[in-house]
Design a protein around this motif. Structure first.
Motif, PDB file in Angstrom:
ATOM      1  N   ILE A   1       0.825  -1.208   0.000  1.00 58.56           N
ATOM      2  CA  ILE A   1       0.000   0.000   0.000  1.00 58.56           C
ATOM      3  C   ILE A   1       0.858   1.257   0.000  1.00 58.56           C
ATOM      4  O   ILE A   1       0.568   2.219  -0.677  1.00 58.56           O
ATOM      5  CB  ILE A   1      -0.965  -0.009   1.210  1.00 58.56           C
ATOM      6  N   TYR A   2       1.947   1.202   0.760  1.00 65.24           N
ATOM      7  CA  TYR A   2       2.796   2.397   0.869  1.00 65.24           C
ATOM      8  C   TYR A   2       3.852   2.492  -0.230  1.00 65.24           C
ATOM      9  O   TYR A   2       4.666   3.382  -0.244  1.00 65.24           O
ATOM     10  CB  TYR A   2       3.492   2.422   2.241  1.00 65.24           C
ATOM     11  N   SER A   3       3.843   1.563  -1.158  1.00 70.38           N
ATOM     12  CA  SER A   3       4.937   1.509  -2.136  1.00 70.38           C
ATOM     13  C   SER A   3       4.821   2.577  -3.226  1.00 70.38           C
ATOM     14  O   SER A   3       3.777   3.193  -3.407  1.00 70.38           O
ATOM     15  CB  SER A   3       4.964   0.133  -2.808  1.00 70.38           C
ATOM     16  N   ARG A   4       5.926   2.747  -3.942  1.00 64.63           N
ATOM     17  CA  ARG A   4       5.944   3.688  -5.056  1.00 64.63           C
ATOM     18  C   ARG A   4       4.952   3.281  -6.135  1.00 64.63           C
ATOM     19  O   ARG A   4       4.304   4.104  -6.747  1.00 64.63           O
ATOM     20  CB  ARG A   4       7.348   3.693  -5.685  1.00 64.63           C
ATOM     21  N   MET A   5       4.858   1.963  -6.367  1.00 64.65           N
ATOM     22  CA  MET A   5       3.940   1.493  -7.404  1.00 64.65           C
ATOM     23  C   MET A   5       2.498   1.848  -7.052  1.00 64.65           C
ATOM     24  O   MET A   5       1.714   2.230  -7.912  1.00 64.65           O
ATOM     25  CB  MET A   5       4.078  -0.027  -7.600  1.00 64.65           C
ATOM     26  N   SER A   6       2.155   1.696  -5.764  1.00 65.62           N
ATOM     27  CA  SER A   6       0.778   2.049  -5.360  1.00 65.62           C
ATOM     28  C   SER A   6       0.541   3.528  -5.592  1.00 65.62           C
ATOM     29  O   SER A   6      -0.523   3.943  -6.062  1.00 65.62           O
ATOM     30  CB  SER A   6       0.548   1.764  -3.885  1.00 65.62           C
ATOM     31  N   PHE A   7       1.560   4.327  -5.258  1.00 61.94           N
ATOM     32  CA  PHE A   7       1.436   5.764  -5.451  1.00 61.94           C
ATOM     33  C   PHE A   7       1.178   6.067  -6.937  1.00 61.94           C
ATOM     34  O   PHE A   7       0.316   6.863  -7.305  1.00 61.94           O
ATOM     35  CB  PHE A   7       2.725   6.451  -4.980  1.00 61.94           C
ATOM     36  N   PHE A   8       1.935   5.375  -7.771  1.00 54.08           N
ATOM     37  CA  PHE A   8       1.786   5.551  -9.221  1.00 54.08           C
ATOM     38  C   PHE A   8       0.369   5.152  -9.670  1.00 54.08           C
ATOM     39  O   PHE A   8      -0.306   5.880 -10.401  1.00 54.08           O
ATOM     40  CB  PHE A   8       2.848   4.714  -9.945  1.00 54.08           C
ATOM     41  N   VAL A   9      -0.085   3.987  -9.186  1.00 50.79           N
ATOM     42  CA  VAL A   9      -1.414   3.504  -9.599  1.00 50.79           C
ATOM     43  C   VAL A   9      -2.492   4.492  -9.162  1.00 50.79           C
ATOM     44  O   VAL A   9      -3.402   4.844  -9.932  1.00 50.79           O
ATOM     45  CB  VAL A   9      -1.684   2.087  -9.030  1.00 50.79           C
ATOM     46  N   ILE A  10      -2.361   4.998  -7.940  1.00 51.98           N
ATOM     47  CA  ILE A  10      -3.352   5.969  -7.452  1.00 51.98           C
ATOM     48  C   ILE A  10      -3.328   7.229  -8.334  1.00 51.98           C
ATOM     49  O   ILE A  10      -4.371   7.745  -8.740  1.00 51.98           O
ATOM     50  CB  ILE A  10      -3.075   6.334  -5.976  1.00 51.98           C
ATOM     51  N   ALA A  11      -2.106   7.673  -8.680  1.00 55.12           N
ATOM     52  CA  ALA A  11      -1.996   8.877  -9.521  1.00 55.12           C
ATOM     53  C   ALA A  11      -2.659   8.642 -10.875  1.00 55.12           C
ATOM     54  O   ALA A  11      -3.362   9.513 -11.396  1.00 55.12           O
ATOM     55  CB  ALA A  11      -0.529   9.253  -9.700  1.00 55.12           C
ATOM     56  N   VAL A  12      -2.446   7.450 -11.442  1.00 53.11           N
ATOM     57  CA  VAL A  12      -3.054   7.150 -12.748  1.00 53.11           C
ATOM     58  C   VAL A  12      -4.569   7.137 -12.637  1.00 53.11           C
ATOM     59  O   VAL A  12      -5.285   7.715 -13.467  1.00 53.11           O
ATOM     60  CB  VAL A  12      -2.534   5.801 -13.309  1.00 53.11           C
ATOM     61  N   VAL A  13      -5.076   6.496 -11.588  1.00 54.51           N
ATOM     62  CA  VAL A  13      -6.541   6.412 -11.437  1.00 54.51           C
ATOM     63  C   VAL A  13      -7.131   7.816 -11.269  1.00 54.51           C
ATOM     64  O   VAL A  13      -8.148   8.162 -11.888  1.00 54.51           O
ATOM     65  CB  VAL A  13      -6.917   5.488 -10.248  1.00 54.51           C
TER      66      VAL A  13
ATOM     67  N   SER B   1      -4.258   5.122 -21.320  1.00 57.30           N
ATOM     68  CA  SER B   1      -2.919   4.930 -21.901  1.00 57.30           C
ATOM     69  C   SER B   1      -2.054   6.168 -21.692  1.00 57.30           C
ATOM     70  O   SER B   1      -0.871   6.047 -21.354  1.00 57.30           O
ATOM     71  CB  SER B   1      -3.019   4.572 -23.388  1.00 57.30           C
ATOM     72  N   SER B   2      -2.644   7.356 -21.863  1.00 56.10           N
ATOM     73  CA  SER B   2      -1.844   8.578 -21.648  1.00 56.10           C
ATOM     74  C   SER B   2      -1.353   8.632 -20.212  1.00 56.10           C
ATOM     75  O   SER B   2      -0.195   8.977 -19.947  1.00 56.10           O
ATOM     76  CB  SER B   2      -2.667   9.835 -21.923  1.00 56.10           C
ATOM     77  N   GLY B   3      -2.239   8.286 -19.281  1.00 60.66           N
ATOM     78  CA  GLY B   3      -1.876   8.312 -17.865  1.00 60.66           C
ATOM     79  C   GLY B   3      -0.724   7.371 -17.575  1.00 60.66           C
ATOM     80  O   GLY B   3       0.282   7.752 -16.960  1.00 60.66           O
ATOM     81  N   ILE B   4      -0.844   6.141 -18.043  1.00 60.50           N
ATOM     82  CA  ILE B   4       0.204   5.151 -17.765  1.00 60.50           C
ATOM     83  C   ILE B   4       1.519   5.587 -18.409  1.00 60.50           C
ATOM     84  O   ILE B   4       2.584   5.569 -17.785  1.00 60.50           O
ATOM     85  CB  ILE B   4      -0.193   3.756 -18.290  1.00 60.50           C
ATOM     86  N   LEU B   5       1.445   5.994 -19.680  1.00 58.92           N
ATOM     87  CA  LEU B   5       2.680   6.305 -20.414  1.00 58.92           C
ATOM     88  C   LEU B   5       3.382   7.534 -19.851  1.00 58.92           C
ATOM     89  O   LEU B   5       4.605   7.539 -19.700  1.00 58.92           O
ATOM     90  CB  LEU B   5       2.365   6.533 -21.897  1.00 58.92           C
ATOM     91  N   ILE B   6       2.628   8.549 -19.523  1.00 63.87           N
ATOM     92  CA  ILE B   6       3.297   9.787 -19.104  1.00 63.87           C
ATOM     93  C   ILE B   6       3.680   9.745 -17.625  1.00 63.87           C
ATOM     94  O   ILE B   6       4.824   9.991 -17.263  1.00 63.87           O
ATOM     95  CB  ILE B   6       2.443  11.012 -19.457  1.00 63.87           C
TER      96      ILE B   6
END
Ligand code: GP9
Ligand code: MN
Length: 656
Positions: free
Chosen positions: A5-17, A50-55
């Motif tokens: 939950i606290y990981s960078r990947m989670s942060f990224f996923v939340i930002a994309v969503v 796709s734009s969210g994930i790529l950028i």
């Protein structure tokens, strides 16, 4: 679990969503995209992903906490781009393009002077996600390691983004073939691919164009000028100037092919009114029955371009879209400057379709009446936009307002694929081929014919008929080769390669007040010939201008008709995909004459000169005569009757 939950990947996923939700909210709340059907709805929802994930995914390449900051910066950057678009759209009901941004003189007028006026207090809500990301970052960053993620992770993320984009593009192309190639409408591109992908697409197209333009210099015009001037045909003295001072009403019959004229479907005349114009001598029309459309992917836009500039369209895409920053010396500008004509286009569709709102300013068109000028209620709208009957009816008061003499271009719409009408509007006993396109075509053609008949009555009543030249033309085919089976059934003959080429005839008819009609004129001609013809009718010599066509009434008219793909037709023979055909015997000519072979080269030469002229924007180096004043696009404003976005959203939903 906590670690995840606290990981960078989670942060990224939340930002994309969050980015995804926000972009989708922009689409729904700020833009009126005319989305219809489940595929379009789905793509609108899906395309930000796709734009969210790529950028935002780029942020994952950085080290430790920097990833979080990079993701926040990127989210902010994307937001700023999107927000600029929103503000621009609030005033223009259109998306920003590089072309509009670089036309600095236009930019001020495009935003109505005050950007602040276009911002709303509730816009602050649009940054909630960024604030949330900042808050989240402050909470979780302490738990992140300082090293870089293993390279395969951000790469896998980008690959996922590319896959999402490919799926998006695939579904979009399936729903709307040639979406990217035909370049028809920004609205469509955004609807299908999203604002960010549209920006990338726009940048690529703009760069391609400007590089071609930069490479061209003034010497390039000489060759083109020599060719065009050598082709010039002197006017027929009996016709020269006969129409001077008269209004011109140019009526665009959407997707209308000449075979419909005099055609009987199970004993019923399909277009009795148009037929009467052809046959009733008292109507004083001249009907060119060997007139061909010369359009390509730009379809309607190509027809408009060719018939107002006497240049060819491009072999790919639409010059209306990709050459919208070019210099033109078009008919509306010429007759406006020389004879005080007011020019106007009437069309019941959104103004950005085919980039009309931009290119018309370059052609010198004074006024553009688009959908917001019409009553677009649900009953009045079908398929692309306003039905032809209310279109003509509501155009009459607008026409009456125009300063005379005017050049009015009425673009109809109902006779457009998929050829549908409202309940009870079909008046023919339908054909039964089982191909709904073909069966519908006759019904919508009849509807158009009825609309036109009424328009003539109204024109007479409004006192406009007697002092107006009326020019009627079909813009391109309506029934493509894909419908040959049903068409063969209807026409009762095989649709051979030659027959298909013959079916590219579209009607061209003209009535000049006080001038006796010629009945049917069999001259072979094409859209490219219209500008010089009209110039001569008005008494303006075409020889000063760089035109690829020649006056259709002239004894010296060049009666070969090039098509955009290099095929062509002459009175005696046709050249189609490498073969010559005898127009009379319909047989292949296995041993073409020298002259025939030479004609093939002439046609290619002509097309390449036209391309050179458009790609190099060569008219900027050309001054036709001392009277000519270059068109200043920033002088034209069509958005006077700008409706609020809510109003636009409230209007009948129109499917493109
Ligand atoms: C759209 C209309 C149709 O506004 O002019 O364009 P087309 O699909 O025929 O090019
Ligand atoms: Mn069309």
């Amino acid at each position: 679990m906590k670690k995840i939950i606290y990981s960078r990947m989670s942060f990224f996923v939340i930002a994309v969503v969050l980015f995804w939700i926000k972009t989708y909210s922009f689409y729904k709340l700020e833009f009126s995209l005319g989305v219809k059907g489940t595929v379009q709805e789905f793509l609108l929802f899906f395309n930000p992903l796709s734009s969210g994930i790529l950028i935002l995914g780029l942020g994952l390449f950085t080290k430790g906490r920097r990833s979080g900051r990079a993701i926040i910066y990127l989210s902010t950057l994307l937001f700023l781009i999107q927000y600029a678009n929103v503000v621009y759209y609030r005033f223009n009901s259109d998306f920003m393009t590089l072309a509009t941004l670089t036309q600095t003189s236009n930019f001020g007028t495009s935003l109505g002077g005050s950007i602040l006026d276009l911002m709303e207090p509730y816009d602050l809500l649009y940054i909630i996600d960024i604030l949330f990301l900042l808050f989240l970052y402050s909470k979780v960053k302490g738990k992140w390691t300082t090293d870089r993620l293993k390279l395969r992770i951000p790469i896998a993320v980008l690959v996922t983004g590319i896959l999402a984009f490919s799926l998006n593009l695939h579904l979009a192309e399936k729903d709307r073939p040639q979406l990217l190639k035909r370049t028809f409408d920004r609205n469509y591109l955004v609807k299908y691919l999203g604002t960010y992908n549209f920006i990338v697409y726009d940048a690529v197209v703009s760069l391609q164009n400007s590089s071609q333009r930069v490479m061209a210099d003034s010497s390039a015009i000489v060759e083109v000028e020599n060719y065009a001037k050598a082709k010039y045909a002197e006017s027929n003295p009996e016709i020269f100037g006969v129409g001077q001072g008269k209004n011109i009403i140019k009526i665009h019959l959407e997707s209308f092919q000449s075979f419909l004229i005099d055609f009987e479907l199970n004993g019923q005349e399909v277009t009795p009114f148009l037929n009467s114009l052809v046959h009733d001598e008292t109507q004083d029309f001249t009907y060119f029955d060997n007139f061909f459309h010369q359009t390509e992917q730009g379809k309607t836009a190509d027809a408009e371009l060719i018939m107002d500039t006497s240049l060819y369209g491009l072999s790919q895409g639409s010059a209306f879209v990709t050459k919208a920053n070019n210099t033109f010396q078009a008919l509306p500008a010429i007759i406006g400057q020389q004879q005080g004509y007011t020019s106007a286009v009437f069309h019941g569709d959104g103004k950005s379709f085919w980039n009309r709102d931009k290119i018309y300013k370059r052609l010198g068109i004074d006024q553009f009446y688009y959908d917001l000028y019409y009553n677009m209620n649900e009953d009045n709208v079908i398929n692309y936009g306003l039905k032809d009957k209310p279109f003509f009816e509501e155009s009459i008061p607008l026409l009456k307002e125009l300063k005379q003499p005017f050049y009015a271009h009425m673009i109809t719409l109902t006779n457009h694929h998929p050829f549908v009408l409202g309940e009870g509007e079909a008046t023919l006993v339908p054909s039964q081929t089982g191909d709904s396109t073909v069966d519908g075509y006759f019904q919508t053609a009849r509807y158009l014919d009825e609309a036109l008949a009424k328009f003539f009555v109204d024109l007479k009543e409004a006192g406009l008929y007697d002092n107006s030249i009326i020019m009627i033309y079909g813009d391109h085919y309506g029934i493509s080769k894909n419908h040959n089976r049903a068409m063969q059934e209807i026409l009762g003959e095989e649709i051979t390669v030659l027959k298909n080429s013959e079916l590219q005839r579209v009607p061209f008819m003209i009535h000049i007040p006080g001038v006796e009609g010629q009945g049917t004129n069999h001259e072979y001609a094409g859209m490219i010939d219209v500008v010089p013809t009209l110039l001569h009718v008005l008494g303006i010599d075409a020889k000063d201008y760089l035109l690829f066509g020649t006056d259709m009434f002239s004894d010296h008219h060049r009666d070969f008709v090039p098509f955009r793909n290099g095929d062509f037709v002459t009175r005696e023979y046709s050249y189609i995909k490498g073969d010559y055909y005898d127009n009379t015997t319909k047989e292949v000519i296995y041993e073409p004459s020298e002259e025939m072979l030479k004609m093939k080269d002439t046609v290619l030469q002509e097309l390449s000169y036209s391309d050179k002229l458009l790609n190099g924007d060569l008219l900027r180096f050309y001054t036709p005569n001392e009277k000519w004043v270059p068109v200043n696009p920033s002088k034209y404003l069509y958005g006077k009757k700008q409706a609020s976005n809510a109003e636009v959203n409230g209007k009948a939903e129109k499917e493109k």
